[in-house]
Design a protein around this motif. Structure first.
Motif, PDB file in Angstrom:
ATOM      1  N   TRP A  20       0.827  -1.203   0.000  1.00  7.45           N
ATOM      2  CA  TRP A  20       0.000   0.000   0.000  1.00  7.45           C
ATOM      3  C   TRP A  20       0.862   1.255   0.000  1.00  7.45           C
ATOM      4  O   TRP A  20       0.580   2.204  -0.734  1.00  7.45           O
TER       5      TRP A  20
ATOM      6  N   LYS B  31      -8.785   4.121   0.473  1.00  6.77           N
ATOM      7  CA  LYS B  31      -8.968   2.980  -0.423  1.00  6.77           C
ATOM      8  C   LYS B  31      -7.752   2.068  -0.278  1.00  6.77           C
ATOM      9  O   LYS B  31      -6.624   2.545  -0.228  1.00  6.77           O
TER      10      LYS B  31
ATOM     11  N   ILE C 190      -5.270  -0.473  -1.883  1.00  3.94           N
ATOM     12  CA  ILE C 190      -4.809  -0.869  -3.217  1.00  3.94           C
ATOM     13  C   ILE C 190      -3.466  -1.579  -3.082  1.00  3.94           C
ATOM     14  O   ILE C 190      -2.761  -1.405  -2.092  1.00  3.94           O
ATOM     15  N   GLU C 191      -3.143  -2.382  -4.080  1.00  2.00           N
ATOM     16  CA  GLU C 191      -1.831  -3.020  -4.134  1.00  2.00           C
ATOM     17  C   GLU C 191      -1.168  -2.801  -5.484  1.00  2.00           C
ATOM     18  O   GLU C 191      -0.074  -3.289  -5.713  1.00  2.00           O
ATOM     19  N   GLN C 192      -1.814  -2.070  -6.371  1.00  2.00           N
ATOM     20  CA  GLN C 192      -1.235  -1.713  -7.670  1.00  2.00           C
ATOM     21  C   GLN C 192      -0.958  -0.218  -7.671  1.00  2.00           C
ATOM     22  O   GLN C 192      -1.826   0.576  -7.284  1.00  2.00           O
TER      23      GLN C 192
ATOM     24  N   ILE D  55      -6.846   7.839  -2.719  1.00  2.00           N
ATOM     25  CA  ILE D  55      -6.277   6.697  -2.009  1.00  2.00           C
ATOM     26  C   ILE D  55      -6.127   6.982  -0.518  1.00  2.00           C
ATOM     27  O   ILE D  55      -6.418   6.141   0.318  1.00  2.00           O
TER      28      ILE D  55
END
Length: 139
Positions: free
Chosen positions: A9, A65, A67-69, A79
């Motif tokens: 993250w 949010k 996310i990992e991308q 984010i």
């Protein structure tokens, strides 16, 4: 996706340049989730508060949010929310202004720009003004 690894993250949210640097920061105790130091594999979720120490400042973020991308810089406000206190930014500004004074040992000599900044800060010295001796010789 409800959860994400903290190291992924931090990298995906562009807080660290690489995932390796993010993982090292976690291992060295510079990253905390809800005021608890974490390992790189710790899972985070929406609403968690993350503190990242990048000396001399401690940045704080609230996850909006998970996310990992990695995302482009334009999407970063979606984010996380930056909740860093203003006094941390004042500390950063003070450190930037006085950066040449507290130089770490072994980082080299001051540059010409640093020397000029130091000279401007100290002001003109008596050593450069010899005109007061000329008056005595005329008598």
């Amino acid at each position: 996706m409800n959860e994400a690894r903290i190291d992924k993250w931090l990298w995906a949210a562009r807080i660290f340049k690489t995932r390796t640097i993010a993982a090292d920061a976690c291992k060295n105790g510079r990253v905390a989730v809800n005021d608890v130091n974490v390992k790189p594999s710790r899972m985070v979720k929406v609403g968690d508060t993350i503190s990242v120490r990048k000396p001399p400042v401690t940045y704080s973020f609230r996850i909006l949010k998970t996310i990992e991308q990695r995302v482009c810089a334009k999407l970063v406000p979606e984010i996380y929310e930056n909740i860093t206190t203003p006094d941390q930014y004042e500390l950063l500004e003070m450190n930037r202004i006085s950066g040449f004074v507290n130089r770490q040992r072994g980082t080299g000599r001051p540059t010409k720009k640093d020397r000029r900044a130091m000279d401007a800060f100290v002001g003109p010295s008596l050593e450069t003004d010899w005109s007061f001796f000329d008056d005595e010789d005329d008598e």
